[in-house]
Enzyme design. Structure first.
Site, PDB file in Angstrom:
ATOM      1  N   ARG A 130       0.928  -1.273  -0.031  1.00  0.00           N
ATOM      2  CA  ARG A 130       0.037   0.051  -0.006  1.00  0.00           C
ATOM      3  C   ARG A 130       0.998   1.192   0.012  1.00  0.00           C
ATOM      4  NH1 ARG A 130      -3.408  -0.005   5.339  1.00  0.00           N
ATOM      5  NH2 ARG A 130      -4.035   1.892   4.264  1.00  0.00           N
ATOM      6  N   GLY A 131       0.267   2.442  -0.613  1.00  0.00           N
ATOM      7  CA  GLY A 131       1.086   3.633  -0.629  1.00  0.00           C
ATOM      8  C   GLY A 131       0.273   4.907  -0.699  1.00  0.00           C
ATOM      9  N   SER A 164      -2.954   6.544  -1.185  1.00  0.00           N
ATOM     10  CA  SER A 164      -4.238   5.929  -1.200  1.00  0.00           C
ATOM     11  C   SER A 164      -4.258   4.973  -2.171  1.00  0.00           C
ATOM     12  CB  SER A 164      -5.153   7.167  -1.595  1.00  0.00           C
ATOM     13  OG  SER A 164      -4.691   7.463  -2.700  1.00  0.00           O
ATOM     14  N   LYS A 193      -3.727   0.617  -2.881  1.00  0.00           N
ATOM     15  CA  LYS A 193      -3.389  -0.653  -2.390  1.00  0.00           C
ATOM     16  C   LYS A 193      -3.476  -1.792  -3.352  1.00  0.00           C
ATOM     17  CE  LYS A 193      -5.952   0.099   1.898  1.00  0.00           C
ATOM     18  NZ  LYS A 193      -6.929   1.518   1.637  1.00  0.00           N
ATOM     19  N   VAL A 194      -2.259  -2.726  -3.015  1.00  0.00           N
ATOM     20  CA  VAL A 194      -2.383  -3.747  -4.207  1.00  0.00           C
ATOM     21  C   VAL A 194      -2.778  -4.930  -3.503  1.00  0.00           C
ATOM     22  CG1 VAL A 194      -1.017  -5.075  -5.722  1.00  0.00           C
ATOM     23  CG2 VAL A 194      -0.664  -2.488  -5.751  1.00  0.00           C
ATOM     24  N   LYS A 226      -4.882  -3.624  -8.383  1.00  0.00           N
ATOM     25  CA  LYS A 226      -4.566  -2.283  -7.784  1.00  0.00           C
ATOM     26  C   LYS A 226      -5.846  -1.614  -7.640  1.00  0.00           C
ATOM     27  CE  LYS A 226      -1.141   1.581  -7.995  1.00  0.00           C
ATOM     28  NZ  LYS A 226       0.017   1.848  -8.667  1.00  0.00           N
ATOM     29  N   ASP A 282      11.838   7.858 -12.401  1.00  0.00           N
ATOM     30  CA  ASP A 282      11.837   7.360 -10.867  1.00  0.00           C
ATOM     31  C   ASP A 282      12.116   5.818 -10.699  1.00  0.00           C
ATOM     32  OD1 ASP A 282       9.679   7.801  -8.115  1.00  0.00           O
ATOM     33  OD2 ASP A 282      11.763   7.507  -7.855  1.00  0.00           O
TER      34      ASP A 282
HETATM   35  C1  LIG Z   1       5.838  -8.150  -2.517  1.00  0.00           C
HETATM   36  N1  LIG Z   1       5.013  -8.703  -3.777  1.00  0.00           N
HETATM   37  C2  LIG Z   1       4.663  -8.300  -5.026  1.00  0.00           C
HETATM   38  C3  LIG Z   1       4.131  -9.279  -5.497  1.00  0.00           C
HETATM   39  N2  LIG Z   1       3.779  -9.194  -6.974  1.00  0.00           N
HETATM   40  C4  LIG Z   1       3.183  -8.056  -7.514  1.00  0.00           C
HETATM   41  N3  LIG Z   1       3.273  -6.798  -6.789  1.00  0.00           N
HETATM   42  C5  LIG Z   1       2.880  -5.918  -7.440  1.00  0.00           C
HETATM   43  N4  LIG Z   1       2.882  -4.670  -6.702  1.00  0.00           N
HETATM   44  C6  LIG Z   1       3.812  -4.386  -5.570  1.00  0.00           C
HETATM   45  C7  LIG Z   1       3.049  -3.666  -4.560  1.00  0.00           C
HETATM   46  C8  LIG Z   1       3.872  -3.370  -3.255  1.00  0.00           C
HETATM   47  C9  LIG Z   1       5.425  -2.919  -3.622  1.00  0.00           C
HETATM   48  C10 LIG Z   1       6.053  -3.946  -4.711  1.00  0.00           C
HETATM   49  C11 LIG Z   1       4.956  -4.053  -5.860  1.00  0.00           C
HETATM   50  C12 LIG Z   1       2.088  -5.867  -8.614  1.00  0.00           C
HETATM   51  C13 LIG Z   1       1.403  -4.886  -9.529  1.00  0.00           C
HETATM   52  C14 LIG Z   1       1.342  -3.610  -9.294  1.00  0.00           C
HETATM   53  N5  LIG Z   1       0.970  -2.382  -9.340  1.00  0.00           N
HETATM   54  C15 LIG Z   1       0.841  -5.692 -10.632  1.00  0.00           C
HETATM   55  N6  LIG Z   1       1.347  -7.115 -10.446  1.00  0.00           N
HETATM   56  C16 LIG Z   1       2.079  -7.223  -9.244  1.00  0.00           C
HETATM   57  N7  LIG Z   1       2.415  -8.079  -8.525  1.00  0.00           N
HETATM   58  C17 LIG Z   1       4.074 -10.352  -4.747  1.00  0.00           C
HETATM   59  N8  LIG Z   1       4.667  -9.915  -3.691  1.00  0.00           N
END
Ligand SMILES: Cn1cc(Nc2nc(NC3CCCCC3)c3c(C#N)c[nH]c3n2)cn1
Length: 277
Positions: A19-20, A22, A24-25, A39, A133
């Site tokens: 999350r960051g 507002s 969330k993933v 997301k 970035d």
């Molecule tokens: C730690 N972790 C990450 C995954 N996989 C993953 N993380 C995604 N975002 C994370 C959100 C937090 C910060 C790091 C990227 C996205 C995404 C977007 N936006 C689209 N597909 C994704 N898959 C599994 N474990």
């Protein structure tokens, strides 16, 4: 546990990945037990410009799907006045977390990840997008390859307080990378944000994959660090390694003057990428 409905399709939330501000993933499953990342962005607090930046990011992400497998898959999305849902492919792990857990990197893995990162950034540059970035958290590992998950277009809503000015235009929040990894390019050079800035950031990521730390990690004071980044007199250390091609790539990426810095196109032709280990 909750469900998310996107364009009439139901998804079961397994866990929140991150999350960051507002957004969330989530890691979710559909009715066929297929895994996805969703997301979610809360637009209640967002101003019109921010909403526009998110729509712009989604349009580009949607358009660039067809050009490269190194861009995260976006299967569907739903935008209303109060929220955004993006249904995407789910990576096993992001590169930042992976880097923190792995101290040593296998040379062939590093070379392959480097090729994936270059391809992804080359594609966005060809479509007029400069990320500016780039950091490890912008890449996720899907099966055995790296994919770029965002283009740096969407604003951070409610920018975090611990931001440090990278450029007059662009603020840079460090707390997106748990350890203060510095990827910001030497901003002392006037002129607009150029594709060469992304080469500097990618160089920092490759430096991390090679030496286990970023070029300036030893400097803990953020202001001293920033001055060092732009100080042409400060020589970045490149400890000896057996892979001379890799050393050459690092030295050509981490050149302070963007005009003298190697380009993405040249990097894709560099001997380091001829995939013999
Ligand atoms: C730690 N972790 C990450 C995954 N996989 C993953 N993380 C995604 N975002 C994370 C959100 C937090 C910060 C790091 C990227 C996205 C995404 C977007 N936006 C689209 N597909 C994704 N898959 C599994 N474990």
């Amino acid at each position: 546990n909750d469900c998310i409905t996107i364009k009439g399709r139901q998804f079961f939330i397994l866990k929140m990945i991150g999350r960051g501000g507002s957004s969330k993933v989530y890691q979710v499953l559909d009715h066929k037990k297929q895994m996805f990342a969703v997301k979610y962005v809360d637009l209640e607090e967002a101003d019109a410009q921010t909403i526009e930046s998110y729509k712009n990011e989604i349009e580009h992400l949607n358009h660039l799907q067809q050009y490269s497998d190194q861009i995260i898959k976006l299967y569907d999305y739903e935008i209303t006045n109060s929220y955004i849902y993006m249904l995407m492919e789910c990576g096993n792990l992001d590169l930042n977390t992976w880097l923190r857990n792995r101290k040593t990197v296998n040379p062939l893995e590093r070379k392959y990840y480097w090729k994936n990162m270059l391809e992804a950034v080359h594609i966005i540059h060809k479509h007029g997008i400069v990320h500016s970035d780039l950091k490890p958290a912008n890449f996720v590992i899907v099966n055995a390859s790296l994919k770029l998950i965002d283009f740096g277009i969407a604003n951070r809503i409610q920018p975090d307080v611990t931001s440090i000015m990278k450029d007059s235009q662009v603020s840079h929040t460090f707390n997106e990378c748990p350890e203060p990894l510095v990827y910001s390019r030497p901003s002392s050079y006037r002129g607009s944000i150029s594709p060469k800035g992304d080469v500097w950031s990618l160089g920092c990521i490759l430096y991390c994959l090679t030496y286990g730390k970023t070029p300036f990690q030893t400097i803990t004071n953020q202001i001293t660090k920033l001055h060092t980044i732009i100080d042409p007199a400060h020589k970045i250390e490149f400890p000896e390694i057996s892979e001379k091609d890799l050393l050459d790539v690092l030295q050509r990426c981490l050149v302070r003057n963007p005009r003298e810095r190697i380009s993405i196109a040249e990097l894709l032709e560099h001997p380091y990428l001829q995939l013999k280990p």
